[in-house]
Design a protein around this motif. Structure first.
Motif, short mmCIF file in Angstrom:
data_model
loop_
_atom_site.label_atom_id
_atom_site.label_comp_id
_atom_site.label_asym_id
_atom_site.label_seq_id
_atom_site.Cartn_x
_atom_site.Cartn_y
_atom_site.Cartn_z
N HIS A 78 0.85 -1.18 0.00
CA HIS A 78 0.00 0.00 0.00
C HIS A 78 0.90 1.24 0.00
O HIS A 78 1.92 1.26 0.67
CB HIS A 78 -0.83 -0.04 1.28
N GLY A 79 0.50 2.27 -0.74
CA GLY A 79 1.33 3.46 -0.88
C GLY A 79 1.69 4.15 0.42
O GLY A 79 2.70 4.86 0.51
N THR A 80 0.86 3.96 1.45
CA THR A 80 1.17 4.60 2.73
C THR A 80 2.44 4.03 3.35
O THR A 80 3.09 4.72 4.13
CB THR A 80 0.01 4.43 3.73
N ASN A 81 2.82 2.78 3.02
CA ASN A 81 3.99 2.17 3.65
C ASN A 81 5.27 2.94 3.32
O ASN A 81 5.96 3.41 4.24
CB ASN A 81 4.14 0.70 3.27
N PRO A 82 5.61 3.10 2.04
CA PRO A 82 6.82 3.88 1.75
C PRO A 82 6.71 5.33 2.24
O PRO A 82 7.71 5.92 2.67
CB PRO A 82 6.94 3.82 0.22
N ALA A 83 5.50 5.90 2.20
CA ALA A 83 5.34 7.29 2.66
C ALA A 83 5.68 7.39 4.15
O ALA A 83 6.38 8.32 4.57
CB ALA A 83 3.91 7.75 2.41
N SER A 84 5.22 6.43 4.94
CA SER A 84 5.51 6.47 6.38
C SER A 84 7.00 6.33 6.63
O SER A 84 7.55 6.95 7.56
CB SER A 84 4.77 5.34 7.11
N CYS A 85 7.68 5.51 5.83
CA CYS A 85 9.13 5.34 5.98
C CYS A 85 9.84 6.65 5.70
O CYS A 85 10.71 7.08 6.46
CB CYS A 85 9.64 4.28 5.02
N THR A 86 9.46 7.29 4.60
CA THR A 86 10.12 8.53 4.22
C THR A 86 9.91 9.59 5.30
O THR A 86 10.86 10.30 5.67
CB THR A 86 9.56 9.02 2.86
#
Ligand code: PLP
Length: 502
Positions: A181-189
């Protein structure tokens, strides 16, 4: 199969300008008595903080406001109107008993800043909900503060970072499967980590060799969704966790899809260290429409010191609010999070009980597999394996034979009275270049509804063969037809004109 028919929309739908372009100067919905105290100059008191003399609010009557928003609500689609098969979103029915309980004056009338001695019932509910979620997920403790799944991811990654720092380590990377889900990389960044994508294996599951090659001393965590966004269960989760742990990393599970696991798998016992849960998906609190969500995060014992502050603790028969948590990542939300959602989720869990929740999961998985069986001839699967709570079809065959593709099918489904499924996710890179139709029926739909929905999709395939243009121009029955989505995103027209209303 009985050929399904588009619905007939026969009702009045008003097309009208935004509320700011209605009314007339000086018109108001309120009638206040004349001022009987001296007028005050706000600028003299508040300086730059004073509101503008003319805040440019809509100048409309109460009747105009009521009609405008009631009319707009009739343009809307909702789970109380029909099937909402939006994959990865678990749009299940929200039982009305949840709403009744959340409106009890003893809950609805509370102020969170009341002294804890007068909040004992609310604290007991949140303490108990935390225990129930830990029991369901297999965790030591949980925080109820995060206001959504993505907020839970942020909280979980903050705790993971704090855990490593507490051990004098500063790993920089988070491994994420390409189906995430796109939120995963966003949360990492947002947390200052770099993301390392892991390619999906030929069987649709995480590729262990790719994981072994990527995991090293820089690995802070693996973020894995189980079942994955392809609706497939990661059978090798224990082995996966072992690889990550051996490299010194932690395992974060995106638990937004917990609806497939209730009473079957407790992720905390499979090697997962941190997991968020979406109350607004699995636990029947309302979803979308700008309303509040709730994304509690469960952790194993080693991460407990890092939980957001405050926590709720029980001593004897009373509950207190604990702020003294020296290793905590701090506060992530005002007060205790979205308490109204906690009340609804607690009501649902207590109403269902362990057996009821297990049965809900069984029915959710059965329903998805039923649709898989009925539809996979027309819409080949992204990966041909039994599904969990959702199933990912593709437009491979339809596009090749008729030129009609995923977007057209989604739009035409609206003419049959259904909210479209999630489309083009997971991305074409994961589905062999084809457009995905990700369908999650949930356990709350009847066999009749599932059959009618499958019939509609199969009828659309027949239409695509007979008259592809009909499908490509859909929707035809809705208040507004096919929009140019690129133009709408690039050049949004935010002002109403006669022409834009058609
Ligand atoms: C819904 C979802 C999220 C994000 O949850 P929000 O509450 O929308 O922030 C994250 N991951 C997956 C797999 C989801 O389905």
């Amino acid at each position: 199969m009985k050929r399904a028919q588009p619905i007939e929309t026969r009702q009045l739908l008003h097309s009208e300008p935004p509320i700011f372009e209605q009314g007339s100067p000086g018109r108001s919905g309120a009638s206040l008595p004349p001022l009987d105290v001296p007028a005050v100059d706000p600028v003299a008191h508040f300086g730059a903080l004073a509101r503008a003399a003319d805040p440019e609010l809509a100048e409309v009557s109460e009747v105009e406001v009521t009609r405008h928003f009631t009319r707009l609500s009739r343009w809307n689609y909702a789970i109380d109107i029909g099937l909402y098969p939006l994959g990865s979103c678990t749009m299940k029915y929200n039982p009305k008993v949840n709403e009744r309980v959340a409106r009890w004056p003893g809950f609805a009338g509370l102020h969170p800043a009341q002294p804890p001695s007068s909040l004992q019932g609310a604290l007991a509910l949140m303490w108990s909900l935390e225990r129930l979620l830990c029991e369901i997920g297999g965790f030591a403790r949980a925080t109820l503060q995060p206001a959504a799944g993505a907020h839970g991811e942020l909280a979980g990654l903050m705790m993971i970072r704090a855990y490593h720092q507490d051990r004098g380590r500063h790993p920089t990377q988070v491994l994420i499967p390409d189906s995430a889900h796109g939120t995963n990389p966003a949360s990492c960044t947002l947390n200052g980590f770099t993301t390392v994508p892991l390619k999906t294996g030929a069987d649709g599951l995480l590729d262990l060799d790719a994981l072994r090659a990527a995991a090293n001393g820089e690995t802070a965590a693996l973020m894995i969704t189980n079942p994955s966004t392809l609706g497939l269960f990661e059978e090798r989760i224990a082995e996966i966790a072992e690889v990550v742990h051996r490299a010194g990393g932690l395992v974060y599970m995106d638990g937004a899809n917990l609806n497939a696991l209730l009473g079957k798998v407790r992720p905390g016992t499979t090697g997962v260290d941190v997991m968020h849960i979406n109350l607004h998906k699995t636990f029947t609190t309302p979803h979308g429409g700008g309303g509040p969500g709730s994304g509690p995060v469960g952790v194993v014992a080693a991460l407990e010191p890092f939980l957001p502050t405050p926590t709720i603790e029980k001593e004897g028969t009373s509950y207190r609010i604990e702020y003294a948590r020296p290793k905590s990542v701090g506060r992530l939300r005002s007060f205790f999070g979205n308490f109204g959602m906690h009340v609804r989720a607690y009501t649902y869990i207590r109403e269902m009980g362990g057996e009821g929740l297990t049965r809900a999961t069984e029915m959710a998985v059965l329903n998805a597999n039923y649709l898989r069986a009925r539809l996979q001839g027309a819409f080949p699967l992204a990966y041909d394996r039994p599904s969990m709570h959702e199933v990912v079809f593709t437009d491979k065959r339809l596009k090749k034979e008729t030129g009609v593709q995923t977007l057209d099918v989604a739009k035409r489904l609206m003419d049959y009275g259904y909210h479209p499924p999630t489309i083009y996710f997971p991305l074409p890179a994961v589905t062999g270049g084809a457009g995905a139709l990700m369908i999650e029926p949930t356990e709350t739909e009847t066999p009749e509804t599932l059959d009618a929905f499958a019939d509609a999709l199969l009828s659309i395939v027949e239409e695509a063969v007979e008259n592809p243009q009909l499908v490509k121009d859909a929707p035809h029955q809705t208040a507004i037809g096919r929009l140019d989505e690129t133009l709408a995103a690039r050049k949004p027209r935010l002002r109403w004109t006669k022409q834009s209303s058609t």
